[in-house]
Design an enzyme around this catalytic site. Structure first.
Site, mmCIF file in Angstrom:
data_model
loop_
_atom_site.group_PDB
_atom_site.id
_atom_site.type_symbol
_atom_site.label_atom_id
_atom_site.label_comp_id
_atom_site.label_asym_id
_atom_site.label_seq_id
_atom_site.Cartn_x
_atom_site.Cartn_y
_atom_site.Cartn_z
ATOM 1 N N TYR A 116 0.865 -1.183 0.008
ATOM 2 C CA TYR A 116 -0.022 0.082 0.037
ATOM 3 C C TYR A 116 0.826 1.094 0.015
ATOM 4 O O TYR A 116 1.665 1.173 0.707
ATOM 5 C CB TYR A 116 -0.764 -0.135 1.280
ATOM 6 N N GLU A 204 -3.886 7.599 -3.947
ATOM 7 C CA GLU A 204 -3.420 6.240 -3.151
ATOM 8 C C GLU A 204 -3.431 5.216 -4.119
ATOM 9 O O GLU A 204 -4.153 5.174 -5.282
ATOM 10 C CB GLU A 204 -4.879 6.196 -2.540
#
Lengths: 394, 298
Positions: A116, A204
């Site tokens: 991530y 993101e």
């Protein structure tokens, strides 16, 4: 402002952030040609809508899933034919769903690890913060809740910019070494450049993947842009897809009005964001249900106020209107003129409660009192909320 | 003696020749505020209104007029530069009214201001008012865009992000017969110069302020931070209100900073924290003044 996945990919390509090969298509033929051009038989085809949950979504024509894995160009074309021009319903779109007018075809990357990576603006420290986790591919809020130690944050000084040691720390936190660390280092530097140059408030990448051959690729991306900075990014504004937005909000934005549609039946027209929120709150408190957030802003003209009225009246659920103005910048007489202009053009048949206070309040109240418009005047905010709720709920 | 500004404060206005800046500079002059200079690059030597001199640079204006506070009304693309020019000129206080400044610009401004002695209030704020003692509070220091006549000189300090909610609270207090020491709008942007906590500390140290109204909204944790400090350190009663209980999550409610991200920045969560910290929370925006007065009478 949001953008589509294929547009995010275009930004990645422009700034040198590696992601799997992919192309966008608007017809089945284009999709088949794109699949041929990309080559190989590990492909993915994805419906392009702003909402999440596409894979588990269902089209209104009964076709299941907004994400598929075709093995051949012909299959890619066939799948595109099932999705294009159809409405996809996911857990984020609501019942209305979203019309799919584009699909993206890309290489389906083999995955060894899912990580991530995000860059955000941290308001508390007034700095960009890079957030990484070894637990990619899942809901990051759940990771933060269950295993907070697996989320690592690195702040970046806004004037110094991203430093090499910060990149090394992040690579280490992601357990990347050697050639992979090198690839990651290039990726994060370019992503940071993109974040700053495009005035993002969020980028993101979830997941950021490591492939069996050791490549580090951005598989899916979510962007947020600072609305205040859009004036200096015509190329980003050009990516806006108004078909993804509430038509009332699109209409409001053309008049520079801050409008957000809700589900209730009492519309409100207010000046100032704080008071607009508080007006919704007090309607609810008095037993009503607000139909919208609407801040006409400080410098609104008569025309903007009239446009605002038209937008709230276009909502068939609306059964009453509360105008709440505390004029600082805003002059009450301008609001009054706007209301009268709108009333002259549209027939207002539902209850209208008006509360005016502040700059030029006397002139504003007189304008309304001297018109033949059936207005229920209110003395203060509480009085206004009680009167509109009583008028609508009967 | 109020906080930040009083009737003796000398103020210059950056962007005084713009429609918006000019209008509010005139309203401040009418209120009795000492607007002693204006700044618009390229218009130095001209005069605003009857007698306010205009300068090309803030440092010239400050030197010639003795102003220590600057109010900024310049459009968003030029606002970051205007703030830093005021900082460079050594102003004590810079109040940025401008709405719509890119967040990245404010991030850089804040970083560039580290270590300077200038305090920034705003941006995207209604400004600061220390009411005067004349009719309709005339004779005070009004910097920004608030309607002057709703104020009354007294002993309640008001701090809020939102302009219109500040007016709402001030108006309620005045109607109830309670005047204000100083009213401070800190602005609705995610990155601002002065926080709720900074202002609470100033009110706590101010002899004239006897009670405080603190108004917040969804987004960020500034209200919670201020409340937690107040629980331990604030000697004065505080009433509070948080706007946005009905705001849908993930949507920006007008103010760039007003967005519910997680559970911690909802209106309910903030109200709970305020109440736990001994702040009397008003259930509706129409009851902010009454909530404080009830607290004072106990």
């Amino acid at each position: 402002m949001n953008i589509h996945e294929y547009q995010a990919k275009e930004l990645f390509e422009k700034f040198g952030v590696p992601s799997p090969n992919g192309m966008v298509a608007s017809t089945a033929e284009e999709a088949e040609a794109a699949a041929k051009a990309i080559g190989g038989n590990d492909l993915v085809i994805k419906a392009q809508v702003h909402a999440g949950g596409r894979g588990k979504g269902t089209f209104k024509n009964g076709f299941k899933g907004g994400v598929h894995f075709p093995k051949t160009p012909a299959e890619a074309g066939e799948l595109a034919g099932q999705m294009l021009g159809q409405t996809l319903v996911t857990h984020q779109t609501g019942e209305a769903g979203r019309l799919v007018s584009k699909v993206m075809i890309a290489e389906s990357a083999d995955i060894t690890r899912e990580l991530y990576l995000a860059i955000l603006l941290d308001r508390e420290s007034s700095q960009p913060v890079i957030v990484v986790s070894t637990e990619g591919g899942m809901d990051i809020e759940a990771v933060a809740e269950e295993t907070p130690e697996k989320i690592v944050r690195q702040f970046v000084h806004p004037l110094a910019g991203l430093q090499p040691f910060e990149v090394r720390k992040l690579a280490k936190a992601l357990e990347l070494e050697g050639a992979q660390a090198k690839q990651f280092s290039k990726l994060i530097k370019n992503l940071y450049k993109l974040f700053i140059s495009c005035d993002c408030d969020m980028v993101e990448i979830n997941p950021l993947v490591v492939t069996p051959t050791g490549d580090v690729l951005a598989l899916d991306a979510k962007f947020g842009f600072d609305d205040n900075a859009l004036y200096r990014h015509p190329e980003i504004v050009a990516m806006r897809d108004t078909s993804e937005e509430d038509p009332r909000e699109v209409e409001a934005s053309t008049f520079d009005l801050n409008y957000i549609g809700l589900d209730g039946n009492i519309a409100c027209l207010v000046n100032g964001a704080g008071l607009a929120m508080a007006t919704m709150d007090i309607i609810k408190h008095c037993g009503g249900d607000p139909a919208n957030f609407l801040d006409v802003g400080g410098g609104a003209t008569k025309e903007q106020v009239a446009a605002a009225f038209k937008i709230i009246l276009s909502d068939p659920k609306v059964e009453g209107i509360l105008v709440n103005i505390f004029g600082g910048i805003m002059q009450c007489d301008i609001i009054a003129e706007g209301i009268l202009a709108a009333a002259a053009e549209l027939e207002i048949t539902i209850p209208l409660v008006v509360r005016l206070e502040g700059t030029n309040v006397k002139e504003g109240r007189e304008l309304i009192a001297n018109s033949d418009l059936a207005v229920i005047p209110a003395d203060n905010l509480n009085d206004a909320a009680e009167k509109i709720v009583a008028a609508v709920n009967g | 003696m109020a906080i930040l500004v009083d009737e003796n404060t000398k103020v210059l206005v950056q962007g005084i020749t713009g429609g918006f800046g000019g209008k509010h500079a005139q309203l401040s002059l009418d209120y009795g505020t000492q607007i002693v200079a204006g700044v618009t690059p390229g218009k130095g030597g001209q005069t605003f209104g009857t007698s306010t001199p205009i300068y090309d640079t803030v440092s010239d204006a400050a030197e010639q007029s003795g102003a220590t506070v600057s109010a900024i009304f310049v459009p968003p693309p030029f606002a970051a530069d205007a703030i830093l020019e005021a900082v460079d000129a050594g102003m004590d206080l810079v109040i940025a009214i401008t709405e719509g400044i890119p967040v990245a610009d404010m991030m850089r401004v804040k970083a560039a201001m580290a270590g300077s002695n200038t305090r920034l209030i705003g941006p995207n704020c209604p400004g600061v008012v220390t009411p005067g003692t004349g009719k309709d509070s005339h004779g005070g220091c009004r910097i920004g865009i608030a309607p002057g006549y709703i104020h009354k000189r007294g002993n309640v300090g008001v701090v809020s992000r939102s302009g219109t909610l500040t007016y709402e609270a001030v108006y309620q207090l005045t109607e109830l017969g309670y005047g204000q020491s100083t009213c401070v709008g800190i602005g609705g942007d995610p990155i601002n110069g002065t926080s709720h906590l900074d202002v609470l500390k100033m009110f706590n140290d101010d002899d004239e302020t006897e009670a405080i109204i603190m108004i917040g909204e969804i987004g960020g944790n500034a209200e919670a931070e201020a409340a937690r400090w107040a629980a331990e350190n604030c000697k004065k009663p505080i009433a509070g209100f948080i706007a946005g209980a009905t705001a849908p999550p993930g949507r920006r409610m007008g103010h760039a900073g007003a967005i519910v991200g997680g559970e911690e920045d909802t209106a309910e969560a903030k109200k709970k924290i305020l109440a736990e910290c001994g702040i009397a929370v008003s259930e509706t925006p129409s009851n902010m003044g009454r909530t404080l007065v009830d607290m004072l009478k106990k």
